[in-house]
Design an enzyme around this catalytic site. Structure first.
Site, PDB file in Angstrom:
ATOM      1  N   LYS A  91      37.098  46.959  38.677  1.00  0.00           N
ATOM      2  CA  LYS A  91      37.693  46.094  39.092  1.00  0.00           C
ATOM      3  C   LYS A  91      38.305  45.516  38.063  1.00  0.00           C
ATOM      4  O   LYS A  91      37.674  45.975  36.694  1.00  0.00           O
ATOM      5  CB  LYS A  91      36.574  44.947  38.722  1.00  0.00           C
ATOM      6  CG  LYS A  91      37.490  43.593  38.986  1.00  0.00           C
ATOM      7  CD  LYS A  91      36.608  42.220  39.176  1.00  0.00           C
ATOM      8  CE  LYS A  91      37.388  41.079  39.386  1.00  0.00           C
ATOM      9  NZ  LYS A  91      36.523  39.437  39.535  1.00  0.00           N
ATOM     10  N   ASP A 140      30.454  30.421  43.545  1.00  0.00           N
ATOM     11  CA  ASP A 140      31.923  30.316  44.044  1.00  0.00           C
ATOM     12  C   ASP A 140      30.946  31.541  45.500  1.00  0.00           C
ATOM     13  O   ASP A 140      31.733  31.893  45.917  1.00  0.00           O
ATOM     14  CB  ASP A 140      32.893  31.220  43.821  1.00  0.00           C
ATOM     15  CG  ASP A 140      34.242  31.651  44.505  1.00  0.00           C
ATOM     16  OD1 ASP A 140      34.252  30.265  45.382  1.00  0.00           O
ATOM     17  OD2 ASP A 140      35.149  32.370  44.536  1.00  0.00           O
ATOM     18  N   GLY A 149      42.650  36.942  42.438  1.00  0.00           N
ATOM     19  CA  GLY A 149      43.295  36.373  41.392  1.00  0.00           C
ATOM     20  C   GLY A 149      43.250  36.288  39.674  1.00  0.00           C
ATOM     21  O   GLY A 149      44.611  36.135  39.232  1.00  0.00           O
ATOM     22  N   GLN A 150      42.079  37.653  40.533  1.00  0.00           N
ATOM     23  CA  GLN A 150      41.095  37.351  39.285  1.00  0.00           C
ATOM     24  C   GLN A 150      42.215  39.366  38.134  1.00  0.00           C
ATOM     25  O   GLN A 150      41.687  39.908  37.673  1.00  0.00           O
ATOM     26  CB  GLN A 150      39.996  37.396  39.178  1.00  0.00           C
ATOM     27  CG  GLN A 150      39.409  36.340  39.280  1.00  0.00           C
ATOM     28  CD  GLN A 150      37.923  36.136  38.946  1.00  0.00           C
ATOM     29  OE1 GLN A 150      37.522  37.236  38.846  1.00  0.00           O
ATOM     30  NE2 GLN A 150      37.221  34.717  38.820  1.00  0.00           N
ATOM     31  N   GLY A 151      42.094  40.337  39.837  1.00  0.00           N
ATOM     32  CA  GLY A 151      42.243  40.874  39.415  1.00  0.00           C
ATOM     33  C   GLY A 151      42.391  41.734  40.357  1.00  0.00           C
ATOM     34  O   GLY A 151      42.753  41.651  42.024  1.00  0.00           O
ATOM     35  N   THR A 152      42.323  43.831  41.336  1.00  0.00           N
ATOM     36  CA  THR A 152      42.325  44.143  42.130  1.00  0.00           C
ATOM     37  C   THR A 152      41.208  45.178  42.006  1.00  0.00           C
ATOM     38  O   THR A 152      40.627  46.007  40.821  1.00  0.00           O
ATOM     39  CB  THR A 152      43.677  45.569  42.080  1.00  0.00           C
ATOM     40  OG1 THR A 152      44.444  44.759  41.420  1.00  0.00           O
ATOM     41  CG2 THR A 152      43.471  46.354  42.887  1.00  0.00           C
ATOM     42  N   VAL A 153      40.806  45.224  42.800  1.00  0.00           N
ATOM     43  CA  VAL A 153      39.181  46.161  42.862  1.00  0.00           C
ATOM     44  C   VAL A 153      39.348  47.915  43.381  1.00  0.00           C
ATOM     45  O   VAL A 153      40.191  47.942  44.573  1.00  0.00           O
ATOM     46  CB  VAL A 153      38.320  45.743  43.382  1.00  0.00           C
ATOM     47  CG1 VAL A 153      37.041  46.227  43.744  1.00  0.00           C
ATOM     48  CG2 VAL A 153      37.801  44.462  42.763  1.00  0.00           C
ATOM     49  N   LEU A 203      40.326  48.270  47.471  1.00  0.00           N
ATOM     50  CA  LEU A 203      39.825  47.968  48.095  1.00  0.00           C
ATOM     51  C   LEU A 203      39.823  46.832  49.011  1.00  0.00           C
ATOM     52  O   LEU A 203      39.491  46.270  49.509  1.00  0.00           O
ATOM     53  CB  LEU A 203      37.773  47.734  47.592  1.00  0.00           C
ATOM     54  CG  LEU A 203      37.269  49.529  47.539  1.00  0.00           C
ATOM     55  CD1 LEU A 203      36.111  49.169  46.502  1.00  0.00           C
ATOM     56  CD2 LEU A 203      37.276  50.555  48.819  1.00  0.00           C
ATOM     57  N   GLY A 204      40.192  45.613  47.400  1.00  0.00           N
ATOM     58  CA  GLY A 204      40.628  44.696  47.575  1.00  0.00           C
ATOM     59  C   GLY A 204      41.821  44.160  46.832  1.00  0.00           C
ATOM     60  O   GLY A 204      41.326  44.505  45.196  1.00  0.00           O
TER      61      GLY A 204
END
Length: 737
Positions: free
Chosen positions: A431, A528, A413-417, A409-410
């Site tokens: 996530k 954020d 910087g913190q990870g992949t969903v 899905l996207g």
């Protein structure tokens, strides 16, 4: 009993005969046989005197990888065949262009096998993959082969990977016999070329057909196996046999165990049918027959064959031992059953050991990812256990189809969903963090516990987490319609954001932030807020997302704050002085989102000139102060929004964007103002108000009245009536007729 023992011994010899044949050396006497897991048969060899000529020399490097040098090009050897076909399988490079998985582009390849014993086998196929990709093989400026793959926008990734090479996104063709030189190139065809990765390669057809069974993706490779035919130079061979530097094949003609074919230039040999080995060394082809069927349907084992293996081919007397077919079947069944039991036991033991290792790894990951800390939180009784679910790694692996790239899905910087579906049919977003700082495990677990208890219709729900994997996995509800940023900044003429939708989204986000700041059991500062962190569900309702839960949190008795540093363009200017982000930092970031909703422009944009200012905040405030606000608004806002409503939202955004945090309103005040505007807008819309073109008003006095009203302690219907009454007294609003 003795008869049965003798029979079993002879039966064992017959059964071992194929292995004895395979054990026959196929290299020159005294020479090294293997490099890594590859057998090197004569006329190839690795040491001086072990190969027929220099062009058949195999280099075995320190990594035990065999390579063959052809006209100065070193090729990795995958297999060499001498008994039935004179083939050698080597690795050849892939040509490609515009492929994101490749760090460079290699869109042509020149291969020259002239004046060598090698040529390309017709067992190879030339494959081209990509949209409108024309791949050609040429020799001396003349095309000798090629194919074109056309576009199909509805085709799957499987087709694009060459699963089905039918001409749509993937095509294949044969090559001419005896090909020893070619130049491979890629060309783009068509007026409108679809962007995408294009590549081509020559490949062993058998390997290409079997690659799916081995789960091999060609685009992830730099080289693929290619089959070369090899042959012996007849003139050179005869000269070498005369001086004794090479083995001589029996009179260069067919014998009982081997057969040879030759022309005026080349020589090729192979083992005869029923024989196996190396026809290029003396007695290199061995009989592989075991037992034959006799006319009376009894089994006869050839004693001559056993003697040939044991005594170098001396003639022996044939011994026939007859056994009833029933007993032979029984013996075969017993042996087969024993082997089957052994295999089943081995498989069961393998599964037990594998399961034990997996359980140990899960336990190790669970403890390393803070599982014990989470259990401590749950057992304390301070947390609602029902709202936190610990998912299993297998459950999420199955839900995401083993984290298939097509489910992405996207990425951030913190990870992949990834998008996933649980066994009960619930759609989720998983996530997968990139890394986890082990020093901040307690903060990570605290954030999982707290955020899983947030219950607000405009906040993305955190269902739970999985701690059994190498990195933690967070499980959220799935939001189908993407981000607010996509609708604002990516052209979407089919479904534009109307003024009513923008006002509703702003009201919903402000309500969610007001809840987090003041209504939640423990205050939470998002830190954020930006349009990419505002998701839209199936009814285009706003959902605030991404609380930085894959990072760390700080917890005390009064508040919880995530340690996300914010995003440039949305970041509170006071942060650069204090290095601290507060509740008023969320207000500032929300003010930037309001400016985005009004103008449809990005917070930082190179499209604006330096005179207009790259920063949307400065551009927006200056335009308001110079009375040019309506020149920079989005067309959807100017065409659909009432002028006084738009000005109220603009003034609200300006107050949120104050440089000093103490001059900004609270999110509770912001939410009350937007709710009042939205209610007024709904009333005006339902009663078809007549709006004059020019309206005079005092924006500062108006906004001060709103802050005074919003900061009062009254709630419920009384508060709503006071807000409506206050709005009615302002000259900005119109009396309903």
């Amino acid at each position: 009993m003795v008869f049965q023992l003798v029979f079993q011994v002879i039966f064992l010899f017959c059964s071992l005969n194929p292995f004895l044949a395979e054990a026959q050396s196929i290299t020159k006497g005294g020479c090294k046989e293997r490099c890594g897991n590859i057998t090197i048969p004569y006329p190839f060899g690795m040491e001086t005197g072990c190969y027929l000529e220099e062009r058949f020399r195999i280099d075995c490097n320190s990594s035990s990888i065999p390579t063959l040098d052809i006209n100065g090009t070193s090729l990795e050897v995958k297999d060499i065949s001498v008994d039935t076909a004179n083939n050698i399988q080597v690795n050849f490079p892939i040509i490609f262009q515009n492929c994101s998985s490749k760090t460079s582009s290699r869109d042509s390849l020149v291969v020259n096998l002239e004046d060598t014993p090698f040529s390309f086998s017709t067992e190879n196929r030339f494959i081209a993959v990509g949209c409108n990709n024309l791949a050609l093989l040429s020799r001396n400026e003349a095309t000798v082969g090629g194919c074109m793959s056309i576009c199909n926008v509805s085709s799957s990734d499987a087709s694009a990977n060459g699963t089905i090479c039918n001409g749509i996104n993937c095509c294949e063709t044969t090559i001419p016999s005896g090909l020893d030189f070619f130049n491979a190139t890629l060309q783009v065809v068509g007026d409108k070329v679809k962007d995408g990765c294009k590549y081509a390669y020559l490949v062993d057809q058998n390997w290409f057909n079997l690659r799916l069974d081995n789960n091999i993706s060609v685009i992830d490779m730099d080289y693929v196996p290619v089959v070369l035919n090899w042959r012996i130079d007849l003139g050179l061979y005869e000269n070498m046999t005369l001086n004794g530097s090479a083995y001589r094949v029996t009179n260069l003609t067919s014998s009982g165990t081997s057969r040879c074919s030759q022309n005026s230039t080349f020589l090729r040999c192979s083992c005869s049918s029923g024989f196996q080995g190396n026809p290029y060394i003396p007695d290199g082809c061995q009989d592989i027959n075991e037992c034959q069927s006799s006319p009376n349907n009894n089994t006869i084992c050839s004693w001559d064959l056993i003697c040939q293996n044991l005594y170098g081919g001396h003639q022996c007397v044939k011994l026939e031992i007859k056994k009833s077919r029933v007993k032979m079947v029984g013996l075969g069944f017993g042996v087969g059953f024993g082997v089957l039991v052994l295999l089943i036991c081995s498989w069961w033991l393998y599964k037990v050991i594998k399961k034990s290792r997996n359980e140990k790894r899960k336990k190790m990951f669970f403890e390393r990812n803070g599982g014990l800390l989470l259990q401590e939180q749950l057992s304390s009784g301070e947390v609602n256990v029902e709202k936190i679910k610990l998912f299993g790694s297998k459950e999420l692996d199955k839900a995401t189809d083993h984290y298939n790239v097509n489910r992405t899905l996207g990425q951030g910087g913190q990870g992949t969903v990834y998008k996933g579906m649980l066994a009960d049919g619930k759609i989720i977003a998983v996530k997968k963090s990139k890394v986890l700082d082990e020093d901040n495990l307690r903060q990570f677990i605290n954030e999982v516990v707290i955020l899983s208890q947030i219950n607000h219709r405009n906040v993305v729900k955190l269902f739970g987490c999985c701690l059994e994997t190498e990195v933690p996995l967070l499980v959220y509800e799935f939001i189908p319609n993407g981000t607010l940023c996509q609708f604002l900044h990516d052209s979407n003429e089919e479904f534009p954001l109307t003024w009513e939708m923008r006002l509703r989204i702003a009201t919903e986000v402000s309500g969610a932030l007001s809840y987090l700041h003041s209504a939640a059991s423990i205050p939470i500062f998002h830190r954020d807020i930006k349009s990419t962190n505002i998701l839209l569900d199936e009814k285009y309702r706003a959902k605030v997302a991404d609380f930085g839960t894959s990072k760390s949190v700080t917890i005390d008795q009064t508040r919880v704050t995530t340690l996300v540093l914010g995003t440039f363009g949305y970041l509170d200017p006071e942060y650069f002085q204090t290095s601290q982000l507060t509740a008023k930092s969320d207000v500032y970031s929300f003010g930037v989102v309001l400016a985005e909703l009004l103008t449809g422009q990005k917070p930082i944009s190179s499209m604006r000139s330096e005179e207009e200012n790259r920063s949307l905040v400065t551009y927006f405030i200056v335009s308001m102060e110079e009375n040019h606000l309506f020149d920079i608004l989005d067309p959807q806002v100017t065409m659909q929004g009432k002028k006084e409503d738009v000005m109220m939202v603009a003034m609200l955004a300006k107050r949120c964007l104050s440089m000093k945090g103490r001059e900004r309103p609270t999110m509770k005040e912001v939410a009350m103002v937007l709710e009042g505007i939205q209610k007024s807008y709904g009333t005006q819309k339902s009663q078809h108000m007549i709006i004059p073109q020019e309206i005079e008003y005092d924006p500062n006095g108006f906004m001060e009245g709103l802050w005074d009203l919003a900061s009062s302690d009254t709630t419920g219907s009384s508060s709503d009536s006071r807000l409506a009454s206050s709005l009615d007294r302002k000259p900005l609003l119109i009396n309903i007729k």
